[in-house]
Write a protein that holds these residues in place. Structure first.
Motif, mmCIF file in Angstrom:
data_model
loop_
_atom_site.group_PDB
_atom_site.id
_atom_site.type_symbol
_atom_site.label_atom_id
_atom_site.label_comp_id
_atom_site.label_asym_id
_atom_site.label_seq_id
_atom_site.Cartn_x
_atom_site.Cartn_y
_atom_site.Cartn_z
ATOM 1 N N UNK A 53 -17.472 15.056 4.524
ATOM 2 C CA UNK A 53 -17.256 16.423 4.973
ATOM 3 C C UNK A 53 -15.785 16.780 4.984
ATOM 4 N N UNK A 54 -15.456 18.062 4.882
ATOM 5 C CA UNK A 54 -14.057 18.505 4.832
ATOM 6 C C UNK A 54 -13.352 18.341 6.174
ATOM 7 N N UNK A 55 -12.031 18.280 6.117
ATOM 8 C CA UNK A 55 -11.208 18.316 7.331
ATOM 9 C C UNK A 55 -10.862 19.748 7.711
ATOM 10 N N UNK A 56 -11.126 20.687 6.829
ATOM 11 C CA UNK A 56 -10.924 22.115 7.064
ATOM 12 C C UNK A 56 -9.478 22.464 7.415
ATOM 13 N N UNK A 57 -8.542 21.883 6.636
ATOM 14 C CA UNK A 57 -7.189 22.424 6.688
ATOM 15 C C UNK A 57 -7.154 23.806 6.060
ATOM 16 N N UNK A 58 -8.191 24.122 5.315
ATOM 17 C CA UNK A 58 -8.369 25.481 4.809
ATOM 18 C C UNK A 58 -9.860 25.763 4.725
ATOM 19 N N UNK A 59 -10.177 27.047 4.710
ATOM 20 C CA UNK A 59 -11.531 27.472 4.334
ATOM 21 C C UNK A 59 -11.370 28.729 3.492
ATOM 22 N N UNK A 60 -12.010 28.754 2.313
ATOM 23 C CA UNK A 60 -12.722 27.668 1.643
ATOM 24 C C UNK A 60 -11.799 26.487 1.357
ATOM 25 N N UNK A 61 -12.384 25.319 1.175
ATOM 26 C CA UNK A 61 -11.603 24.108 0.955
ATOM 27 C C UNK A 61 -11.042 24.090 -0.464
ATOM 28 N N UNK A 62 -10.121 23.156 -0.701
ATOM 29 C CA UNK A 62 -9.414 23.114 -1.981
ATOM 30 C C UNK A 62 -10.340 22.854 -3.160
ATOM 31 N N UNK A 63 -11.514 22.281 -2.927
ATOM 32 C CA UNK A 63 -12.413 22.025 -4.060
ATOM 33 C C UNK A 63 -12.933 23.328 -4.656
ATOM 34 N N UNK A 64 -12.787 24.429 -3.936
ATOM 35 C CA UNK A 64 -13.223 25.729 -4.462
ATOM 36 C C UNK A 64 -12.119 26.443 -5.243
ATOM 37 N N UNK A 65 -10.896 25.919 -5.191
ATOM 38 C CA UNK A 65 -9.823 26.551 -5.946
ATOM 39 C C UNK A 65 -10.143 26.472 -7.439
ATOM 40 N N UNK A 66 -9.680 27.438 -8.208
ATOM 41 C CA UNK A 66 -10.016 27.478 -9.634
ATOM 42 C C UNK A 66 -8.860 28.078 -10.431
ATOM 43 N N UNK A 67 -8.865 27.786 -11.725
ATOM 44 C CA UNK A 67 -7.790 28.233 -12.608
ATOM 45 C C UNK A 67 -7.857 29.722 -12.898
ATOM 46 N N UNK A 68 -8.948 30.396 -12.504
ATOM 47 C CA UNK A 68 -9.044 31.838 -12.688
ATOM 48 C C UNK A 68 -8.064 32.605 -11.820
ATOM 49 N N UNK A 69 -7.563 31.945 -10.787
ATOM 50 C CA UNK A 69 -6.505 32.548 -9.982
ATOM 51 C C UNK A 69 -5.181 32.165 -10.644
ATOM 52 N N UNK A 70 -4.439 33.136 -11.129
ATOM 53 C CA UNK A 70 -3.299 32.875 -11.999
ATOM 54 C C UNK A 70 -1.964 33.182 -11.330
ATOM 55 N N UNK A 71 -0.920 32.912 -12.082
ATOM 56 C CA UNK A 71 0.421 33.216 -11.614
ATOM 57 C C UNK A 71 0.592 34.711 -11.360
ATOM 58 N N UNK A 72 -0.042 35.532 -12.169
ATOM 59 C CA UNK A 72 0.020 36.979 -11.959
ATOM 60 C C UNK A 72 -0.621 37.371 -10.631
ATOM 61 N N UNK A 73 -1.721 36.710 -10.293
ATOM 62 C CA UNK A 73 -2.354 36.980 -9.000
ATOM 63 C C UNK A 73 -1.422 36.608 -7.852
ATOM 64 N N UNK A 74 -0.715 35.507 -8.012
ATOM 65 C CA UNK A 74 0.213 35.075 -6.976
ATOM 66 C C UNK A 74 1.332 36.098 -6.797
ATOM 67 N N UNK A 75 1.866 36.608 -7.915
ATOM 68 C CA UNK A 75 2.925 37.612 -7.817
ATOM 69 C C UNK A 75 2.431 38.847 -7.068
ATOM 70 N N UNK A 76 1.180 39.219 -7.299
ATOM 71 C CA UNK A 76 0.623 40.389 -6.614
ATOM 72 C C UNK A 76 0.517 40.130 -5.106
ATOM 73 N N UNK A 77 0.133 38.908 -4.749
ATOM 74 C CA UNK A 77 0.035 38.581 -3.322
ATOM 75 C C UNK A 77 1.419 38.564 -2.674
ATOM 76 N N UNK A 78 2.416 38.073 -3.398
ATOM 77 C CA UNK A 78 3.767 38.082 -2.856
ATOM 78 C C UNK A 78 4.266 39.517 -2.645
ATOM 79 N N UNK A 79 3.907 40.411 -3.555
ATOM 80 C CA UNK A 79 4.297 41.814 -3.391
ATOM 81 C C UNK A 79 3.658 42.396 -2.137
#
Length: 844
Positions: free
Chosen positions: A399-425
């Motif tokens: 089971x997860x330790x839940x340092x995050x939810x959703x957990x890191x196993x749900x992270x995916x490459x569809x979230x890109x550098x461009x998405x990160x720039x938008x979040x920083x803005x």
């Protein structure tokens, strides 16, 4: 005579709440220590003049409203023919576990067996000369049966639960005999002059309501019916028994004592003013500065309200500490709102003030299943409570330790550098909000075989130096995307081993950050260090830069364990680094331990715990070893067959819980401990603890930015993770791009579940109505499936891990060992992955 205490017991008006303190006699007083140097504990108990002297000592120092005779709850059990010793804890020559043994118990008159207790009461009355009332006491039948069945207080109380399940009639007979014995014992004290009596039920809290009503309660009622109590109030004090509060009313006691786990205001409502209430300041508060002690004491009295019938006391006994002067300094000698609250006094071992300290948490954890409360009151008697083995079999799962939810196993490459720039803005549009910043410095000279971190093992300093150059490039790139938001309230450098680098190299990185971002005046700035490579110059240079927290791994000081995991680090080396850090002015030191490592044993881990407590770090983390060889191939090199099984792991955790709580630490979340004055401990009290990829924190910065390979940021509703390999990291930054590998954007349902899981993981409490207001949902409808899963026939609620009402979810003390399992019910992604191979470490 000062009868304030007696009038409060009768729920009569008083000018202020009376005060006495459980275990108010004991080794926190130098005069008691002087007695103890000349006489062993049982001699103190059995010599009337010495027992009276120990009882009077705190009254000479502090303005208390009652005295309690000095003895121990197990002393009168000798009247049943049981031989008792203390070495140093209580031990019976032969545990009582069979029908034949119980039937052989023959009660002799207490006046013949323990006349010294009555004489001690008479001497105490004369010594007080009417200044305050005298309290007599006894142990509750069930608590005494727990000690007798176990044979000692050190290893826990599974034996009495086993007797309850296998031979309920035998336990009932034992409880009846103990009830009769204690009635005679209290009568002896009343005849000698005790003006009130208290019944200590230290282990009632391990019972479910149904088992309490079936076994403990009838014995208590029998005791009170036989007691000559005209004009003598009876106090009943059960530890960790908030779930039994309504049932406790049926004992017939005049006063119910409360431990600190049950809010006093809530107890007022639940008891409806039918009894007086005693308590319930958390004893750990006594370790705080005097102004904090006074504030907490006042808060308790505010909860008590204006209605008569409140006795100010601790929610258990004074903690072990040799500083009796702090009671006077913290509260003054009498007067004031609460006659000084409970001051800053501490207790020692030896049942000072008459209450047994009882078995440590390690014993209870060993038999964790014994504390399970299965199902509702209607069906609790129809099924046997689970054993520890059954609890482990059910809940020790990946089971997860839940340092995050959703957990890191749900992270995916569809979230890109461009998405990160938008979040920083989006983050930059909040210029007044502070940031959290994490920097990953991954280099180590050698690999520790338990390590689950993303590290780079190399002795090539040129490779490590080039990494710092690119890290500075990432800092600059990040600053350009946050032109208006440059305030940092929390920064942590982890690894790897940040002190792999020279002090000059670390200063280069810090100044690159400080040139572009501004730290708040109270910013938490921490760094992980390895005592084996951290020099005195590291310590002084980092402190001069502004680092105020330092964290280091120990794992286990046992040589065999250290050699097996390739991490040889002596106690002396660790202690010296801590001492240098304190001398340099660091505000806080954290030490990490791991249980579940190769060749760990109870005795070896106990020695490690004693050594860590001797160092007395402000914070301690005690992690379960995450054995994931399918992810971290180097773990395959651990010696075959050397890892402890789940049962031993649970015992190791129990030892840690026991050791740190007994040493005055406050449990933080599922695996951390902090001294009461630490801000994490204060956050737990206020239920404002937070959790992010840097661990438990009081800093509530909405956005966390991560630097370096594999770093994970949390920015404006999205997680973003950097690449894990050095060449890819370098190439991205040289091209002017953020080195993003993958991420995840939370949807509305994710945000709700994240809040629920975080609250349970951090504060073990979820305010259902707050969730509904926050997110505009009907909780019972939104989580209908989850609530059914949590409260079904074989579920956390049925097993005593969780309590649920329409207004709140609360993880029980037992449930805290399995809080990851409780949270897993709210993880919609985990359910979808149920048929896949394990992705996480085991929860226990």
């Amino acid at each position: 005579m000062n009868d304030r205490f007696l009038r409060a017991c009768r729920r009569e008006p008083v000018d202020r709440p009376p005060l006495w303190i459980m275990r108010q006699a004991g080794r926190y007083l130098p005069e008691y220590r002087a007695l103890k140097e000349r006489h062993d504990f049982l001699t103190l108990c059995k010599t009337p003049e010495l027992a009276a002297e120990a009882s009077l000592q705190p009254l000479r120092r502090f303005a208390l409203d009652a005295a309690i005779v000095f003895s121990d709850i197990l002393v009168p059990v000798e009247a049943l023919g049981c031989r008792l010793t203390f070495a140093p804890g209580p031990r019976f020559a032969e545990p009582v576990r069979t029908r034949a043994q119980v039937e052989a118990l023959r009660l002799r008159p207490m006046a013949e067996v323990v006349p010294f207790v009555g004489e001690a009461v008479r001497i105490l009355r004369r010594g007080l000369d009417g200044r305050t009332p005298v309290i007599g006491f006894c142990g509750a039948p069930f608590t005494l049966a727990a000690y007798m069945a176990e044979g000692e207080g050190r290893e826990g109380f599974g034996a009495v639960k086993a007797l309850m399940l296998r031979e309920p009639a035998t336990l009932t007979l034992l409880l009846e005999k103990l009830a009769d014995a204690m009635a005679d014992y209290l009568a002896l004290q009343i005849r000698a002059g005790a003006q009130a009596v208290q019944i200590f039920d230290s282990w009632a809290g391990i019972l479910s309501p149904a088992d309490y009503r079936a076994f403990a309660l009838p014995a208590l009622q029998r005791l009170l019916r036989a007691l000559p109590r005209e004009g003598v109030p009876v106090i009943y004090f059960a530890v960790a028994a908030g779930h039994l509060l309504e049932d406790s009313l049926a004992t017939g006691a005049d006063v119910l004592g409360l431990c600190w786990r049950t809010p006093l205001g809530e107890a007022r409502r639940r008891t409806g003013g039918r009894v007086a209430l005693q308590g319930n300041l958390d004893p750990h508060v006594l370790l705080a500065p005097p102004d904090v002690v006074r504030a907490r004491a006042h808060a308790v009295m505010d909860q008590a309200g204006e209605a008569p019938g409140h006795i100010m006391n601790l929610g258990h006994g004074i903690l072990p500490e040799r500083d009796g002067a702090r009671l006077g300094r913290g509260a003054g000698r009498g007067g004031g709102r609460a006659r000084g609250g409970a001051g800053g006094a501490r207790r020692g071992r030896g049942s000072a003030g008459g209450v047994m300290s009882g078995a440590p948490m390690s014993g209870r954890v060993e038999r964790a299943g014994d504390a399970g409360r299965r199902g509702s009151a209607g069906d609790a008697m129809s099924r046997a409570p689970m054993t520890a083995a059954e609890l482990l079999a059910r809940y020790d799962r990946p089971g997860p330790r839940y340092t995050s939810y959703p957990t890191a196993v749900e992270f995916h490459a569809g979230f890109t550098e461009a998405d990160y720039r938008a979040r920083l803005a989006a983050a930059d549009a909040l210029p007044g909000a502070p940031l959290s910043l994490y920097a990953h410095l991954p280099f180590c000279e050698e690999r520790c075989l338990y390590c689950g971190c993303n590290v780079v093992i190399t002795k090539r300093r040129d490779v490590a130096a080039r990494y710092l150059d690119h890290l500075v490039m990432e800092i600059e790139l990040l600053a350009r995307h946050l032109p208006r938001r440059r305030t940092v309230s929390q920064m942590h450098w982890g690894g790897g081993t940040p002190t792999y680098y020279t002090p000059e190299e670390l200063e280069k990185v810090f100044r690159a950050i400080a040139a572009r971002f501004t730290f708040t005046p109270d910013a938490e700035i921490g760094i992980e260090v390895d005592p084996r490579v951290t020099s005195p110059e590291h310590v002084t240079r980092l402190r001069a830069l502004g680092f105020n927290r330092i964290s280091m791994g120990v794992q286990d000081f046992t040589p065999e364990v250290q050699e097996a995991v390739h991490r040889v680090q002596s106690y002396e080396l660790t202690r010296d680094l801590v001492e240098r850090s304190r001398a340099a002015g660091y505000h806080s030191v954290n030490i990490d331990l791991i249980y579940g490592l190769p060749y760990q044993s109870l005795e070896g881990f106990r020695r490690t715990l004693e050594q860590v407590i001797a160092i007395r770090p402000e914070r301690v983390a005690v992690y379960s070893f995450a054995f994931v060889p399918w992810i971290k191939a180097h773990m395959k090199h651990l010696p075959d067959g050397s890892l402890p099984g789940p049962d031993l792991k649970l015992q190791l955790l129990g030892l840690a819980i026991d050791a740190f709580t007994a040493a005055g630490y406050r449990a933080i979340g599922m695996d951390h401990f902090a001294l009461p004055e630490d801000e994490l401990a204060r956050a737990v009290e206020a239920r404002t603890l937070h959790r992010n990829f840097m661990g438990y924190t009081v800093q509530s910065a909405q956005d966390m930015l991560a630097l370096g390979i594999s770093g994970i940021g949390d920015v404006q509703g999205a997680f973003v993770q950097n690449v894990k390999k050095l060449p890819e990291y370098d190439a991205a930054l040289e091209a002017g791009r953020f080195p993003v590998e993958r991420g995840y954007a939370l949807d509305a349902d994710d945000e709700i579940r994240r809040h629920v899981i975080t609250q349970l993981m951090c504060n073990f409490h979820l305010d259902v109505r707050d969730v509904e207001r926050r997110f505009g949902i009907v909780f019972a409808g939104h989580f209908a499936h989850e609530l059914e899963e949590l409260a079904g026939e074989r579920s956390p609620v049925a097993d005593g891990l969780l309590t649920m009402t329409p207004d709140a979810l609360d993880v029980t003390p037992l449930g805290r060992l399995f809080v990851r399992d409780v949270c897993m019910s709210f993880d919609r992604y985990l359910r979808a992955r149920a048929t896949e191979k394990p992705l996480f470490s085991r929860t226990v």
